[in-house]
Design a protein around this motif. Structure first.
Motif, PDB file in Angstrom:
ATOM      1  N   ILE A   1       7.468  -8.895  20.482  1.00 31.54           N
ATOM      2  CA  ILE A   1       6.571  -8.447  19.413  1.00 31.54           C
ATOM      3  C   ILE A   1       6.662  -9.388  18.222  1.00 31.54           C
ATOM      4  O   ILE A   1       5.649  -9.781  17.641  1.00 31.54           O
ATOM      5  CB  ILE A   1       6.927  -7.005  18.989  1.00 31.54           C
ATOM      6  CG1 ILE A   1       6.564  -6.028  20.103  1.00 31.54           C
ATOM      7  CG2 ILE A   1       6.206  -6.630  17.703  1.00 31.54           C
ATOM      8  CD1 ILE A   1       7.066  -4.609  19.878  1.00 31.54           C
ATOM      9  N   GLU A   2       7.875  -9.765  17.905  1.00 31.19           N
ATOM     10  CA  GLU A   2       8.072 -10.658  16.768  1.00 31.19           C
ATOM     11  C   GLU A   2       7.371 -12.000  17.001  1.00 31.19           C
ATOM     12  O   GLU A   2       6.665 -12.507  16.125  1.00 31.19           O
ATOM     13  CB  GLU A   2       9.579 -10.879  16.569  1.00 31.19           C
ATOM     14  CG  GLU A   2       9.944 -11.451  15.218  1.00 31.19           C
ATOM     15  CD  GLU A   2      11.418 -11.859  15.186  1.00 31.19           C
ATOM     16  OE1 GLU A   2      12.208 -11.291  15.984  1.00 31.19           O
ATOM     17  OE2 GLU A   2      11.772 -12.754  14.405  1.00 31.19           O
TER      18      GLU A   2
ATOM     19  N   GLU B   1       3.674 -11.514  16.684  1.00 30.70           N
ATOM     20  CA  GLU B   1       3.227 -11.308  15.302  1.00 30.70           C
ATOM     21  C   GLU B   1       3.310 -12.578  14.481  1.00 30.70           C
ATOM     22  O   GLU B   1       2.485 -12.821  13.608  1.00 30.70           O
ATOM     23  CB  GLU B   1       4.057 -10.205  14.644  1.00 30.70           C
ATOM     24  CG  GLU B   1       3.600  -8.815  15.058  1.00 30.70           C
ATOM     25  CD  GLU B   1       4.373  -7.720  14.352  1.00 30.70           C
ATOM     26  OE1 GLU B   1       5.346  -8.039  13.644  1.00 30.70           O
ATOM     27  OE2 GLU B   1       4.001  -6.546  14.520  1.00 30.70           O
TER      28      GLU B   1
ATOM     29  N   ALA C   1       5.889   2.555  11.547  1.00 28.00           N
ATOM     30  CA  ALA C   1       5.592   1.708  10.392  1.00 28.00           C
ATOM     31  C   ALA C   1       6.537   2.084   9.259  1.00 28.00           C
ATOM     32  O   ALA C   1       6.131   2.683   8.273  1.00 28.00           O
ATOM     33  CB  ALA C   1       4.133   1.900   9.971  1.00 28.00           C
TER      34      ALA C   1
ATOM     35  N   TYR D   1       5.522   1.511   5.685  1.00 23.53           N
ATOM     36  CA  TYR D   1       4.127   1.867   5.369  1.00 23.53           C
ATOM     37  C   TYR D   1       3.897   2.093   3.878  1.00 23.53           C
ATOM     38  O   TYR D   1       2.932   1.612   3.294  1.00 23.53           O
ATOM     39  CB  TYR D   1       3.746   3.131   6.147  1.00 23.53           C
ATOM     40  CG  TYR D   1       2.320   3.588   5.931  1.00 23.53           C
ATOM     41  CD1 TYR D   1       1.254   2.874   6.447  1.00 23.53           C
ATOM     42  CD2 TYR D   1       2.045   4.757   5.210  1.00 23.53           C
ATOM     43  CE1 TYR D   1      -0.049   3.293   6.264  1.00 23.53           C
ATOM     44  CE2 TYR D   1       0.742   5.185   5.025  1.00 23.53           C
ATOM     45  CZ  TYR D   1      -0.303   4.453   5.554  1.00 23.53           C
ATOM     46  OH  TYR D   1      -1.587   4.870   5.365  1.00 23.53           O
TER      47      TYR D   1
ATOM     48  N   GLN E   1       3.249  -0.877   1.325  1.00 22.71           N
ATOM     49  CA  GLN E   1       2.111  -1.781   1.432  1.00 22.71           C
ATOM     50  C   GLN E   1       1.262  -1.743   0.166  1.00 22.71           C
ATOM     51  O   GLN E   1       1.314  -0.806  -0.608  1.00 22.71           O
ATOM     52  CB  GLN E   1       1.248  -1.393   2.637  1.00 22.71           C
ATOM     53  CG  GLN E   1       2.002  -1.365   3.936  1.00 22.71           C
ATOM     54  CD  GLN E   1       2.586  -2.714   4.291  1.00 22.71           C
ATOM     55  OE1 GLN E   1       1.943  -3.741   4.120  1.00 22.71           O
ATOM     56  NE2 GLN E   1       3.830  -2.724   4.749  1.00 22.71           N
TER      57      GLN E   1
ATOM     58  N   ARG F   1      -0.669  -4.301  13.324  1.00 21.21           N
ATOM     59  CA  ARG F   1       0.616  -4.196  13.984  1.00 21.21           C
ATOM     60  C   ARG F   1       0.533  -3.591  15.382  1.00 21.21           C
ATOM     61  O   ARG F   1       1.266  -3.963  16.266  1.00 21.21           O
ATOM     62  CB  ARG F   1       1.553  -3.354  13.108  1.00 21.21           C
ATOM     63  CG  ARG F   1       2.988  -3.586  13.446  1.00 21.21           C
ATOM     64  CD  ARG F   1       3.882  -3.103  12.335  1.00 21.21           C
ATOM     65  NE  ARG F   1       3.327  -3.422  11.015  1.00 21.21           N
ATOM     66  CZ  ARG F   1       3.942  -3.094   9.893  1.00 21.21           C
ATOM     67  NH1 ARG F   1       5.070  -2.464   9.932  1.00 21.21           N
ATOM     68  NH2 ARG F   1       3.394  -3.400   8.746  1.00 21.21           N
ATOM     69  N   TYR F   2      -0.347  -2.614  15.533  1.00 20.72           N
ATOM     70  CA  TYR F   2      -0.463  -1.948  16.828  1.00 20.72           C
ATOM     71  C   TYR F   2      -1.887  -2.030  17.341  1.00 20.72           C
ATOM     72  O   TYR F   2      -2.792  -1.525  16.695  1.00 20.72           O
ATOM     73  CB  TYR F   2      -0.055  -0.472  16.709  1.00 20.72           C
ATOM     74  CG  TYR F   2       1.380  -0.315  16.331  1.00 20.72           C
ATOM     75  CD1 TYR F   2       2.365  -0.412  17.301  1.00 20.72           C
ATOM     76  CD2 TYR F   2       1.739  -0.119  15.011  1.00 20.72           C
ATOM     77  CE1 TYR F   2       3.690  -0.300  16.956  1.00 20.72           C
ATOM     78  CE2 TYR F   2       3.077  -0.011  14.651  1.00 20.72           C
ATOM     79  CZ  TYR F   2       4.042  -0.097  15.635  1.00 20.72           C
ATOM     80  OH  TYR F   2       5.348   0.002  15.300  1.00 20.72           O
TER      81      TYR F   2
END
Lengths: 235, 235
Positions: free
Chosen positions: B13-14, B17, B147, B150, B153, B167-168
């Motif tokens: 995932i990292e 991203e 998250a 969250y 942000q 992210r998803y």
DNA sequence: TAGTGGTCTAGACCACCCC
DNA sequence: GGGTGGTCTAGACCACTAA
């Protein structure tokens, strides 16, 4: 050669569909299935995992694997007709045909149906009831070239949607949804107050390039909710 | 102790991203990952399988595992965020963050988010404006596990949707739409009368089997209309 | 405490894709 | 032919649930 986990999957699906494993029931454990089918536990695990992923089963660590309860997910935005939708919920559908005639397409109707202003189109106006309660006023304009005998159908036994869909595979649908208050006429037709918030859905459906119909659906806010679920992923 | 497949998942995932693995790229093979992380192939397999299931990767037998191309928003009912929607119309989007906090999930919220009643979830309440006119009250509950940051942000520059979608990858969306009248509080937030019909949209979105967020959107009926178009056919 | 699912290993054979 | 994913084995230890 089919993978052997499919044998277990097929078995489980069959049992569930036949009702041998009912919603809420616990199914045999991984170890049990593995032994019965003569495979390793990891293979039984894959069969179960797939069905969990598919939403048919759910697992609880330490407890077991269970058949999922029916989701009450009703119709989506799809082309299902309201009669089926009501029956799917276990309700009784009935309807009153209010108007059924040939009219001249004016303004929005002509534009949205894609015909010349003033040309003749078919028009039906029907009130649909669920268990006797009026839940939808359907006003539909149909392109007469596509369904010359539209007005001769029996709308008491079939919905306009069913009639049209049977003839033309719907390939595209466009919806617009808004919240409005009903006109006095609309309120009277639905037996509601002019003060009640209503859901107004405008739907246009195409079969290929042909615009089949332009429909306005009006629902009392207190009696109707639209549902839609989409899957957009690749799994 | 975290399962070891999560190390591989997190790593992938990292990399995705950060762009080290770009959409369309092939990622290292199961065997390679297994060796590098010192685990068995089945464990590397589980990490990859999860991400495939989540829609982030796709596999081709005999060829490899690839990062999925981001699907630009389908023009359906989808995950478009309201800021983009407004800009697409040529309007100017602005918003006020009204509340931004951690709350306890109660009743419907807990049920729909799929968490224990009373557990902590993130909550944001934002009013969106188009050309200065308030057109949407967005109330969103977010699964904090997905998250954790969250609440930190910057919601003035990004919408919650954009933040989460980045992210998803959203694979499933469920909507319910109804017409309602606003509560006094809601009317005040949107500067409308309690008499005005409003469109209430409830949206749940999933990434694979993970429920990401539960959102209520309230729109003044006079200022907003939902649109959706589907292509369903093979024609 | 006994049963269940969650995870994990260290191998294996195969069909498929690409070179 | 060499690499890739798809499937499969026969064990194992653990955390959790339920009785």
């Amino acid at each position: 050669m089919k993978p052997s986990y499919t044998r277990i999957k097929d078995y489980l699906i069959e049992q569930i569909e036949q009702g041998a494993f009912a919603p809420g029931d616990r199914i045999p454990a991984e170890n049990t299935l593995a032994k019965e089918f003569g495979v390793s536990r990891m293979t039984a695990n894959k069969a179960i995992r797939d069905l969990v992923h598919q939403g048919m089963l759910m697992r609880r660590t330490g407890s077991g694997t269970y058949v999922v309860e029916l989701k009450a997910e009703s119709s989506l935005f799809e082309i299902k007709n309201i009669a089926d939708e009501i029956r799917a919920r276990g309700g009784v559908h009935s309807s009153d045909v209010n108007r059924l005639e040939e009219v001249r397409a004016l303004g929005d109707v002509a534009i949205f149906l894609g015909v010349q202003t003033g040309s003749r189109v078919f028009y039906s106006e029907i009130v649909h009831r669920e268990n006797g309660v009026k839940i939808q006023l359907e006003r539909r304009h149909v392109n007469p070239r596509l369904a010359p005998d539209y007005l001769e159908q029996d709308f008491e036994s079939q919905t306009p949607n069913a009639i049209l869909v049977a003839r033309y595979p719907v390939t595209d649908v466009e919806h617009s949804v808004e919240a409005v208050h009903p006109s006095p006429q609309e309120a009277a037709l639905l037996d509601i107050s002019e003060r009640e918030a209503c859901l107004k859905v405008i739907r246009r459906s195409w079969s290929g390039e042909l615009l089949i119909s332009y429909t306005q659906l009006l629902h009392p806010g207190s009696r109707y909710k639209l549902n839609a679920r989409f899957h957009t992923g690749s799994l």
